[in-house]
Design a protein around this motif. Structure first.
Motif, PDB file in Angstrom:
ATOM      1  N   ALA A 271       0.635  -1.198   0.001  1.00 63.14           N
ATOM      2  CA  ALA A 271      -0.155  -0.029   0.066  1.00 63.14           C
ATOM      3  C   ALA A 271       0.880   1.069   0.050  1.00 63.14           C
ATOM      4  O   ALA A 271       1.888   1.171   0.481  1.00 63.14           O
ATOM      5  N   GLN A 272       0.304   2.532  -0.450  1.00 67.92           N
ATOM      6  CA  GLN A 272       1.168   3.467  -0.528  1.00 67.92           C
ATOM      7  C   GLN A 272       0.370   4.877   0.460  1.00 67.92           C
ATOM      8  O   GLN A 272      -0.769   4.940   0.084  1.00 67.92           O
ATOM      9  N   ALA A 273       1.388   5.301   1.325  1.00 75.93           N
ATOM     10  CA  ALA A 273       0.848   6.412   2.152  1.00 75.93           C
ATOM     11  C   ALA A 273       1.960   7.580   1.770  1.00 75.93           C
ATOM     12  O   ALA A 273       2.967   7.506   2.038  1.00 75.93           O
ATOM     13  N   ILE A 274       1.290   8.577   1.210  1.00 78.48           N
ATOM     14  CA  ILE A 274       2.326   9.684   0.971  1.00 78.48           C
ATOM     15  C   ILE A 274       1.987  11.260   1.745  1.00 78.48           C
ATOM     16  O   ILE A 274       0.671  11.430   1.704  1.00 78.48           O
ATOM     17  N   PHE A 275       2.791  11.737   2.333  1.00 78.82           N
ATOM     18  CA  PHE A 275       2.546  12.919   3.059  1.00 78.82           C
ATOM     19  C   PHE A 275       2.914  14.189   2.338  1.00 78.82           C
ATOM     20  O   PHE A 275       4.409  14.049   2.025  1.00 78.82           O
ATOM     21  N   VAL A 276       2.358  15.380   2.276  1.00 81.15           N
ATOM     22  CA  VAL A 276       2.906  16.221   1.150  1.00 81.15           C
ATOM     23  C   VAL A 276       2.660  17.530   2.288  1.00 81.15           C
ATOM     24  O   VAL A 276       1.608  17.519   2.824  1.00 81.15           O
TER      25      VAL A 276
END
Length: 442
Positions: A271-276
């Protein structure tokens, strides 16, 4: 300590690192595709016998015949009736909200009369039958039953067949209860590529369907791709994704932001979790919050692997840069943790579902907001939409010309058909206005 990728706008290789982060192919492994094709071919040749054999082999199902794999409707009702009241209430609320939301998507078609007196329009017809795939075993999601079956019911689909694997014969009662609540017509305890093949081609006991929807593992995804054309499919679902965007504003809470990232990371190791963010301090705060949260999370090992494998903390130069990143990622789930998220909504061009403000965590969308949680992944939000009522209907064009209204259109069709060197087309149109003596261009 997390080995979490961090990318800053000051990095000279920012673009290439972001591209590497997003590179992911769902079903391109040649061994996987070969295995799935073999299973599909076997089901096409031997029908029930193959489905039953694969079910025993892969799921270790204790059934002794195909009939044992079908779940009676009264069994579904009993599963619902036996739920604790608070769980029953929660499931009913979720179902009612999903139903209400999707009623707004209903298309009625249209008819109008043009300036020549001809009637033109569009007829909307529900599909006759659909198959919905629901994950089973450890990943049992009653919410997926509701999200797939209710839009189909709202659309007017006549027959909904649900397939759900039951490893060792074990089923999640909540999945069965949800099937009852969504009024699923038939439930069969089969899964994997063999279930997709059975729905696509039919067997002696399983009727073929017009479309297959719902998420599954990589074998299911590969099988859906393989049978597309024989039946319709909703999409090729990849691993879960979330992108959370914040700007280090006073009301931000690093613990909230971290948990929203983990809510997707706990699904799967890929799974992919990205914080910007546009705030360096917030980047550091969220990293600390992630490490802290992982100490008590039951699925910490899965979430940690997901963050290490495909997660990222990204520092954007400013809001404009952040929006460019968001649109490049085209995330399945996008959280806008901002004071005024409406300020940026018009600039979001690619996202499956957009969660506005700090009090709209992605988890609410998964269960009970009412919108659908079957969403485009792996960047396909650039051209795809959430599952909806429109996925369970087809549209037919209606054209009804009068004798007078036909004339100018037939002459136009005649001219264009000649230019395309399609003589029969031209004559077919020409017969309508009675002039077949002009042979020069035929």
């Amino acid at each position: 300590m997390l080995n979490l990728t961090t990318i800053r706008y000051t990095d000279t290789d920012f673009d290439s690192r972001l591209a590497d982060l997003l590179a992911f192919e769902t079903v391109t492994d040649s061994v996987l595709i070969s295995t799935v094709n073999d299973i599909i071919d076997e089901v096409r040749r031997n029908g029930d016998q193959a489905v039953f054999a694969f079910t025993q082999k892969f799921d270790n199902h204790p059934a002794t015949s195909m009939a044992d794999l079908f779940i009676a409707k009264d069994y579904l009702k009993n599963a619902f009736d036996d739920l604790p009241e608070h769980v029953k209430t929660a499931l009913q609320l979720s179902a009612s909200r999903i139903f209400e939301f999707h009623q707004h998507q209903v298309e009625t078609g249209f008819l109008f009369t043009d300036t020549l007196g001809n009637r033109l329009g569009q007829k909307v017809t529900p599909l006759d039958s659909v198959g919905i795939y629901v994950p089973g075993g450890l990943a049992s999601y009653p919410s997926s039953v509701l999200m797939n079956a209710i839009p189909a019911k709202v659309a007017g689909v006549k027959q909904i067949t649900m397939v759900v694997p039951a490893p060792k014969g074990v089923l999640n009662p909540l999945v069965l209860a949800a099937a009852h609540l969504a009024d699923v017509d038939s439930v069969i305890t089969i899964g994997g590529a063999q279930a997709v093949a059975a729905l696509a081609y039919g067997t002696d006991t399983i009727a073929k369907v017009d479309k297959i929807t719902g998420p599954g593992n990589k074998y299911v995804a590969a099988a859906k791709r393989a049978v597309f054309g024989q039946v319709g499919i909703d999409m090729i679902a990849g691993p879960s994704e979330v992108l959370v965007y914040a700007e280090g504003q006073a009301n931000d809470n690093a613990d909230w932001l971290a948990m929203d990232l983990l809510s997707q990371a706990e699904h799967d190791t890929v799974a992919q979790a990205i914080f910007v963010t546009t705030c360096e301090k917030q980047l550091a705060d969220v990293r600390v919050a992630l490490d802290k949260a992982l100490t008590n999370l039951p699925k910490a090992d899965i979430a940690r692997a997901a963050l290490d494998n495909r997660g990222a903390l990204i520092l954007a130069k400013d809001r404009s840069h952040a929006l460019d990143i968001i649109n490049q990622v085209a995330p399945e789930h996008l959280e806008l943790s901002l004071d005024n998220p409406d300020e940026v909504l018009a600039d979001i061009h690619h996202a499956g579902a957009i969660f506005m403000g700090r009090h709209t965590p992605e988890a609410i969308g998964d269960y009970c907001a009412g919108s659908n949680h079957v969403l485009p992944t792996s960047g396909t939000a650039r051209f795809s939409s959430p599952l909806g009522v429109y996925d369970f209907v087809k549209r037919s064009s209606i054209i009804h010309c009068t004798s007078d209204g036909c004339l100018p259109l037939a002459k136009t069709a005649d001219i264009l058909a000649i230019k395309e060197n399609l003589t029969a087309h031209a004559l077919s149109a020409r017969y309508r206005y009675g002039d077949v003596s002009f042979k020069e261009e035929v």
